[in-house]
Write a protein that holds these residues in place. Structure first.
Motif, mmCIF file in Angstrom:
data_model
loop_
_atom_site.group_PDB
_atom_site.id
_atom_site.type_symbol
_atom_site.label_atom_id
_atom_site.label_comp_id
_atom_site.label_asym_id
_atom_site.label_seq_id
_atom_site.Cartn_x
_atom_site.Cartn_y
_atom_site.Cartn_z
ATOM 1 N N SER A 1 0.813 -1.221 0.000
ATOM 2 C CA SER A 1 0.000 0.000 0.000
ATOM 3 C C SER A 1 0.845 1.268 0.000
ATOM 4 O O SER A 1 0.519 2.253 -0.651
ATOM 5 N N LYS A 2 1.943 1.251 0.779
ATOM 6 C CA LYS A 2 2.808 2.427 0.857
ATOM 7 C C LYS A 2 4.267 2.000 0.701
ATOM 8 O O LYS A 2 4.678 0.994 1.282
ATOM 9 N N PHE A 3 5.022 2.776 -0.055
ATOM 10 C CA PHE A 3 6.424 2.438 -0.251
ATOM 11 C C PHE A 3 7.169 2.379 1.074
ATOM 12 O O PHE A 3 7.999 1.485 1.292
ATOM 13 N N SER A 4 6.893 3.325 1.979
ATOM 14 C CA SER A 4 7.611 3.378 3.260
ATOM 15 C C SER A 4 7.382 2.110 4.076
ATOM 16 O O SER A 4 8.310 1.588 4.705
ATOM 17 N N ASP A 5 6.147 1.594 4.072
ATOM 18 C CA ASP A 5 5.851 0.355 4.814
ATOM 19 C C ASP A 5 6.568 -0.829 4.176
ATOM 20 O O ASP A 5 7.165 -1.660 4.868
ATOM 21 N N TRP A 6 6.491 -0.898 2.852
ATOM 22 C CA TRP A 6 7.150 -2.011 2.157
ATOM 23 C C TRP A 6 8.652 -1.953 2.376
ATOM 24 O O TRP A 6 9.288 -2.965 2.659
ATOM 25 N N TRP A 7 9.257 -0.770 2.257
ATOM 26 C CA TRP A 7 10.699 -0.648 2.385
ATOM 27 C C TRP A 7 11.171 -1.006 3.794
ATOM 28 O O TRP A 7 12.213 -1.652 3.961
ATOM 29 N N ALA A 8 10.391 -0.609 4.813
ATOM 30 C CA ALA A 8 10.752 -0.959 6.194
ATOM 31 C C ALA A 8 10.785 -2.469 6.358
ATOM 32 O O ALA A 8 11.656 -3.018 7.042
ATOM 33 N N TYR A 9 9.842 -3.162 5.710
ATOM 34 C CA TYR A 9 9.821 -4.627 5.771
ATOM 35 C C TYR A 9 10.955 -5.225 4.948
ATOM 36 O O TYR A 9 11.723 -6.059 5.429
ATOM 37 N N GLN A 10 11.061 -4.794 3.716
ATOM 38 C CA GLN A 10 12.066 -5.330 2.788
ATOM 39 C C GLN A 10 13.481 -5.167 3.341
ATOM 40 O O GLN A 10 14.297 -6.081 3.314
ATOM 41 N N ASN A 11 13.772 -3.988 3.841
ATOM 42 C CA ASN A 11 15.115 -3.664 4.308
ATOM 43 C C ASN A 11 15.529 -4.495 5.517
ATOM 44 O O ASN A 11 16.706 -4.797 5.712
#
Length: 257
Positions: A35-45
């Protein structure tokens, strides 16, 4: 005919359920996380490390090769999600990227998968010939490193991610300080004076070799930093990783060989 179709459907559902139960459910909702890049990036990273050893699964939970998994990610149609499992077990599964997801998510996954695939292809090959002087005037070369496990960190002063992991890689070097068959070397882009000033404030427990920008860019063809190599005692590249977490696991494995 209807009865036959029902049986086939039941078998298919049973197989699908078995595949899912065998590997577990996704640890986050694959739709919501996009839904949000920031949420995905926090998970991915934090959770997805494509350079580490993991069990790759396609979108139907079938096991596949790591090469095929990374290749699918480079096409920009999937995101990798870890499945729930014990702490030391990593099962990554492909999930479809939503058509309306932030394009930055797709672009970042493609780039990370491309880098991971490039690193994977280096594993098992001989590390390029080298002979350099470190900041203390010691010669560091393929010959002087022969018969040792070599840990190499590639970095530069203005790389925030490279510097952030200093305490962790220093702790790793300290952990193996009594192993005379394991050496820690770093290749840095910067010149000797810059490095001496910088390292006086932020020490690095590795042998530091300056002026390595051309070697890293042209010979090693690196485009992501930090990058860590583990070489075996024959000088072959055993592992190429992008973070200290994966480095720690890979070195623990190689040190027991």
């Amino acid at each position: 005919m209807k009865k036959l179709l029902s049986i086939v459907t039941a078998i298919f559902i049973s197989i699908s359920c078995f595949a899912q139960s065998k590997y577990g459910n996704p640890e986050v909702d694959p739709i919501t996380i996009q839904s949000k890049f920031s949420d995905w990036w926090a998970y991915q990273n934090k959770k997805i490390m494509l350079s580490r050893d993991f069990t790759p699964l396609d979108s139907l939970s079938n096991a596949m090769t790591k090469e095929a998994f990374l290749e699918e990610l480079t096409k920009g149609n999937f995101i990798p999600i870890r499945l729930l499992s014990e702490e030391a077990i990593y099962n990554y599964k492909l999930f479809k990227i939503k058509p309306d997801s932030d394009t930055s998510i797709k672009a970042t996954i493609v780039q990370e998968a491309f880098d991971a695939d490039k690193n994977l292809k280096m594993e098992g090959t001989a590390f390029p010939k080298f002979s350099f002087k470190d900041l203390d005037g010691n010669i560091v070369s393929n010959e002087t490193m022969k018969g040792k496990i070599v840990v190499i960190k590639c970095w530069y002063i203005h790389c925030a991610a490279c510097i952030k992991e200093f305490p962790h890689v220093n702790a790793l070097a300290s952990k193996y300080k009594d192993r005379k068959d394991i050496v820690f070397v770093s290749l840095a882009e910067d010149n000797p004076q810059q490095l001496k000033v910088f390292l006086a404030k932020r020490p690095l427990s590795y042998s530091v070799i300056p002026n390595m920008k051309i070697y890293m860019n042209e010979t090693l063809q690196l485009n992501a930093f930090p990058t860590h190599f583990i070489l075996d005692k024959e000088g072959l590249i055993k592992k190429v990783v992008s973070n200290y977490e994966s480095l720690e696991v890979a070195l623990a494995k190689e040190s027991k060989m």
